[in-house]
Each structure stands twice: as C-alpha cells, then as structure tokens.
Design an enzyme around this catalytic site. Structure first.
Site, PDB file in Angstrom:
ATOM      1  N   LEU A  14      32.984  47.068  25.391  1.00 11.98           N
ATOM      2  CA  LEU A  14      33.382  45.950  24.528  1.00 11.98           C
ATOM      3  C   LEU A  14      32.168  45.297  23.858  1.00 11.98           C
ATOM      4  O   LEU A  14      32.188  45.018  22.651  1.00 11.98           O
ATOM      5  CB  LEU A  14      34.166  44.899  25.333  1.00 11.98           C
ATOM      6  CG  LEU A  14      34.763  43.793  24.468  1.00 11.98           C
ATOM      7  CD1 LEU A  14      35.802  44.335  23.493  1.00 11.98           C
ATOM      8  CD2 LEU A  14      35.393  42.700  25.319  1.00 11.98           C
ATOM      9  N   THR A  37      21.986  41.030  25.878  1.00  6.87           N
ATOM     10  CA  THR A  37      21.568  40.670  27.238  1.00  6.87           C
ATOM     11  C   THR A  37      21.940  41.792  28.196  1.00  6.87           C
ATOM     12  O   THR A  37      22.891  42.538  27.976  1.00  6.87           O
ATOM     13  CB  THR A  37      22.200  39.349  27.784  1.00  6.87           C
ATOM     14  OG1 THR A  37      23.448  39.629  28.423  1.00  6.87           O
ATOM     15  CG2 THR A  37      22.376  38.297  26.717  1.00  6.87           C
ATOM     16  N   SER A 179      38.492  36.779  28.199  1.00 13.44           N
ATOM     17  CA  SER A 179      39.297  36.690  29.415  1.00 13.44           C
ATOM     18  C   SER A 179      40.019  38.032  29.603  1.00 13.44           C
ATOM     19  O   SER A 179      39.464  39.088  29.283  1.00 13.44           O
ATOM     20  CB  SER A 179      40.273  35.511  29.283  1.00 13.44           C
ATOM     21  OG  SER A 179      41.090  35.429  30.414  1.00 13.44           O
ATOM     22  N   TYR A 202      38.365  39.133  40.874  1.00 16.63           N
ATOM     23  CA  TYR A 202      38.136  39.383  39.439  1.00 16.63           C
ATOM     24  C   TYR A 202      39.239  38.713  38.613  1.00 16.63           C
ATOM     25  O   TYR A 202      38.964  37.972  37.663  1.00 16.63           O
ATOM     26  CB  TYR A 202      38.100  40.901  39.178  1.00 16.63           C
ATOM     27  CG  TYR A 202      38.104  41.241  37.701  1.00 16.63           C
ATOM     28  CD1 TYR A 202      36.937  41.176  36.944  1.00 16.63           C
ATOM     29  CD2 TYR A 202      39.289  41.602  37.055  1.00 16.63           C
ATOM     30  CE1 TYR A 202      36.947  41.463  35.580  1.00 16.63           C
ATOM     31  CE2 TYR A 202      39.306  41.897  35.701  1.00 16.63           C
ATOM     32  CZ  TYR A 202      38.135  41.825  34.969  1.00 16.63           C
ATOM     33  OH  TYR A 202      38.149  42.107  33.625  1.00 16.63           O
ATOM     34  N   LYS A 206      39.239  35.324  35.928  1.00 20.82           N
ATOM     35  CA  LYS A 206      39.730  35.282  34.543  1.00 20.82           C
ATOM     36  C   LYS A 206      40.710  34.115  34.346  1.00 20.82           C
ATOM     37  O   LYS A 206      40.744  33.494  33.288  1.00 20.82           O
ATOM     38  CB  LYS A 206      40.373  36.618  34.167  1.00 20.82           C
ATOM     39  CG  LYS A 206      39.374  37.769  34.104  1.00 20.82           C
ATOM     40  CD  LYS A 206      38.309  37.542  33.043  1.00 20.82           C
ATOM     41  CE  LYS A 206      37.315  38.679  32.956  1.00 20.82           C
ATOM     42  NZ  LYS A 206      36.277  38.500  31.933  1.00 20.82           N
ATOM     43  N   SER A 238      36.662  51.342  30.304  1.00 17.91           N
ATOM     44  CA  SER A 238      35.510  50.542  30.697  1.00 17.91           C
ATOM     45  C   SER A 238      34.439  51.453  31.268  1.00 17.91           C
ATOM     46  O   SER A 238      34.721  52.271  32.140  1.00 17.91           O
ATOM     47  CB  SER A 238      35.960  49.541  31.763  1.00 17.91           C
ATOM     48  OG  SER A 238      34.848  48.888  32.288  1.00 17.91           O
TER      49      SER A 238
END
Ligand code: NAP
Length: 351
Positions: A14, A37, A179, A202, A206, A238
């Site tokens: 993402l 980052t 989110s 996790y 969110k 992912s």
C-alpha cells in the site's frame, strides 16, 4: 508549488502504491518531495529506488522530484522523537501525512480453522478471517502494548509532534489514517485499551484508529488547520503476510479473493494500486464542506476490478474515553521524554 508527502511504512504494497499514485495525481508541474519511512535503512533505500523506477517508467513527472528518508519504529517512543527531530531539522513543512505503517504479532495460521471457514463461507473467510494466530500480551520495550503502540499511540504521538510547526506551515495540510474493514466495535474492550489481553490485537488497534480519528479531527483543525481523514484500503495482497504462505497457499488465497469478488464483495481489491484509491481521494480531493470527516472512506471495486469509493459510517461509541486515555498517556510521555529533545545523538545513546 512545492509539496511534501510523508508515507509511514513506505516499503509495503500500500505504501508504495500511495507513492506511485501521488506521482501520477499531484499536478505534474509541482515540485514533489516524498519522505519515506522504514525501521531499517536498506528498506528505506529500496522504497526510494522503487518509487524512482516507477517515475522513470510510468509517471515521467516534469517538476522536480526529490526524496528523503526517516528511520522510525513506532513501537519505540525515543525513535519517534528522533524522527520528529530529524524532520524538523531538514524540512520546512509537510503537506500530506499518510499513517500507513502497522503490524500485528502473528504466530502463524490455524490451518484447520482456516479450512473450516473457507469451506463454510469463502467470502466471509477472506473478509473477516479468524484463523490468523496472534500472540497475546506482547509488550514493547517501552512497556506498552506492542500493537497498541505501533499502530495507534506511536503514530498519534508522531502526528501531535508534527502538527506544530511542520504540518501547520502547509497551506492545506492533510493527515490520512489507514484503518481497515476489520475494525468492528466488538474487537475492542474498553477494559483493555492497550490490547494486552486480546487475541485480536491487530483488529482492536484498527477500531482504536477509527475512534481516535473521530475524537481528534476537530481539534487538529481548530488548533493547527489540519484536515484529517479516516480511510481503509479494502483487502489486497500484503507483503508482510507472504512469510506465512507457500506458493500453494498464496495462490489459494488469491483464488479465494477473486471468488469473493465474483460473489459480490466490494472489498477484494487485490491490487495495491486499487487499495490506494481512498487514501489518495482523502488526500487530494476530499473537502470537509462536502466529504464528512465523520465517515470512513474505503477503496472498493466491482466484480471486474474497476475501482470506486465506498463511504461507510463509523460507530462513535467510546470516542470520548479513547480521547481521554490518549491525552493522558501523551502527557505522561511528554514528561518522560522532556529532557531528550535537544540532541538526537543523545536520544539514541540513551535508548
Ligand atoms: N493487506 C490488507 O488487506 C489490509 C487490509 C486492511 C488494512 N490494511 C492496512 O494497510 C496498511 C498497509 O498494509 P500492507 O499490507 O501494505 O503493509 P505491511 O506489509 O503490513 O507493512 C506495513 C509497513 O509498516 C511498517 N511497520 C511495521 N511495524 C512498524 C513499526 N513498529 N514501526 C514503524 N513501521 C512499522 C513496515 O515497514 P518496515 O519494515 O520498512 O519498517 C511495513 O512495511 C496497514 O496499515 C494495514 O493495517 C491492510
């Protein structure tokens, strides 16, 4: 115009696609600085190389494109303070801040449970999976709930530190939180806001992101002129979950995603590019006059993958409790960190 965009956890599917879309969607004549980052230098460098390569092959921006990187671990308050110090030293303003970095404390996959869920309802199994095993009670070196700190409190502290002067110096600063659809109210217990007793930390983190956004967006605008939006990317592949999959299970998962989409799920974007649609909308197009900040902006797609925006409501129950908890914890950390602000070398030496 010169615009600076900071994307936390850039070297992720993402994060990179947010950067690629910025290259395409920020007016091409504008000067653009992308600040990446990572927790590690090699991954920060790799992210910059990938974004440069995308620009050379696809976006061909005419305005000046420049890069900077910041090493930061959101589960370490001293590291956050060091990152803020570096940013203040080398940048005059930040226009866009994407809070994308996140982690879970996964121990693997419960394959028996996964098989049962997939056979019973493949759409539900790939939208709200309950077969990912998460460790319980994991704390950071700072003594906070690790997932709570990495995904919510650390990024919140980062936003608060950057608000003045870096974000407030931008003519129209935006903060965009990433989110998830996995953020139902039932995933969070108010008796366990640091998620230390939770086996779905996790997802709980969110839900906290949703509530924290509702609790803070007005203040950020009043005090600093910052416009904050809450978004989610739907479901996509992912990089971080690859480690638990072999080629067989990876393609099995992908097949399940396509099946879910064919069966009418709007959330199975699969591609990181499509997943970045809502964050980009919130950053470049959304305006509070017609796009309510009380809502959550989701990346969705039709059965053939055509992207669209899907806006959903957020249950605000408990946002005042969350606001108070975060404000109090911030004050405690302001106090603990107050002597470390003057020199980054000291900050790292002490950590
Ligand atoms: N994948 C999905 O279907 C899905 C669905 C809903 C929401 N999301 C959300 O979308 C975002 C991006 O997901 P993704 O799957 O592309 O990313 P990802 O592979 O899970 O990685 C996110 C990045 O976060 C950084 N990160 C992790 N822990 C960190 C920490 N303690 N401090 C600083 N950085 C940290 C990592 O960067 P470094 O290793 O370089 O430090 C990593 O590249 C996340 O917020 C995720 O929760 C994803």
């Amino acid at each position: 115009m010169h615009l600076s965009a900071l994307i936390t956890g850039t070297n992720s599917n993402l994060g990179l696609n947010i950067a690629y879309r910025l290259l395409e969607e920020v007016p091409t004549g504008d000067k653009l600085t992308i600040i990446v980052t990572s927790r590690t230098l090699p991954k920060a460098r790799e992210a910059i190389d990938k974004i440069k390569e995308y620009n050379e092959k696809h976006a061909h921006r005419e305005g000046i494109l420049s890069f900077d990187y910041i090493l930061v671990d959101f589960s370490n308050m001293v590291s956050i303070l060091g990152a803020v110090y570096e940013l203040k030293k080398s940048h005059e303003k930040i226009d866009y801040l994407f809070i994308n970095a996140a982690q879970g404390v996964y121990a693997g996959i419960d394959w028996i449970q996964a098989t049962k869920e997939v056979l019973a309802n493949p759409v539900k199994a790939s939208t709200f999976p309950t077969y990912k095993i998460q460790r319980v009670g994991v704390k950071s070196r700072d003594g906070l709930g690790l997932v709570f700190q990495a995904n919510v409190f650390g990024p919140y502290y980062f936003v608060q530190q950057l608000a003045e002067p870096l974000l407030s110096k931008s003519p129209s600063p935006k903060v965009v939180w990433i989110s998830s659809i996995m953020s139902k109210p039932s995933y969070l217990s108010f008796a366990d806001l640091q998620l230390l007793q939770s086996d779905i930390s996790y997802e709980g983190s969110k839900r906290l992101v949703d509530l924290l956004h509702l609790a803070t967006y007005k203040d950020l605008h009043t005090k600093y002129g910052i416009t904050q939006y809450l978004t989610h990317p739907g479901i996509f592949t992912s990089f971080s979950f690859f480690q638990y999959l072999n080629p067989f299970t990876f393609y099995g998962m992908l097949l399940m995603f396509y099946v879910a989409r064919l069966f009418g799920s709007p959330w199975h974007n699969i591609s990181g590019w499509t997943a970045a649609n809502a964050p980009l909308f919130a950053c470049l197009k959304a305006h509070p006059a017609h796009d309510s900040q009380e809502k959550k902006y989701g990346s969705a797609c039709s059965y053939n993958g055509k992207e669209y925006l899907k806006v959903t409501d957020v249950d605000p129950s408990g946002k005042a409790d969350v606001a108070k908890y975060f404000q109090d914890l911030k004050l405690q950390w302001d106090d603990r960190l107050k002597d470390q602000i003057s020199d980054t070398r000291k900050i790292y030496a002490d950590s």
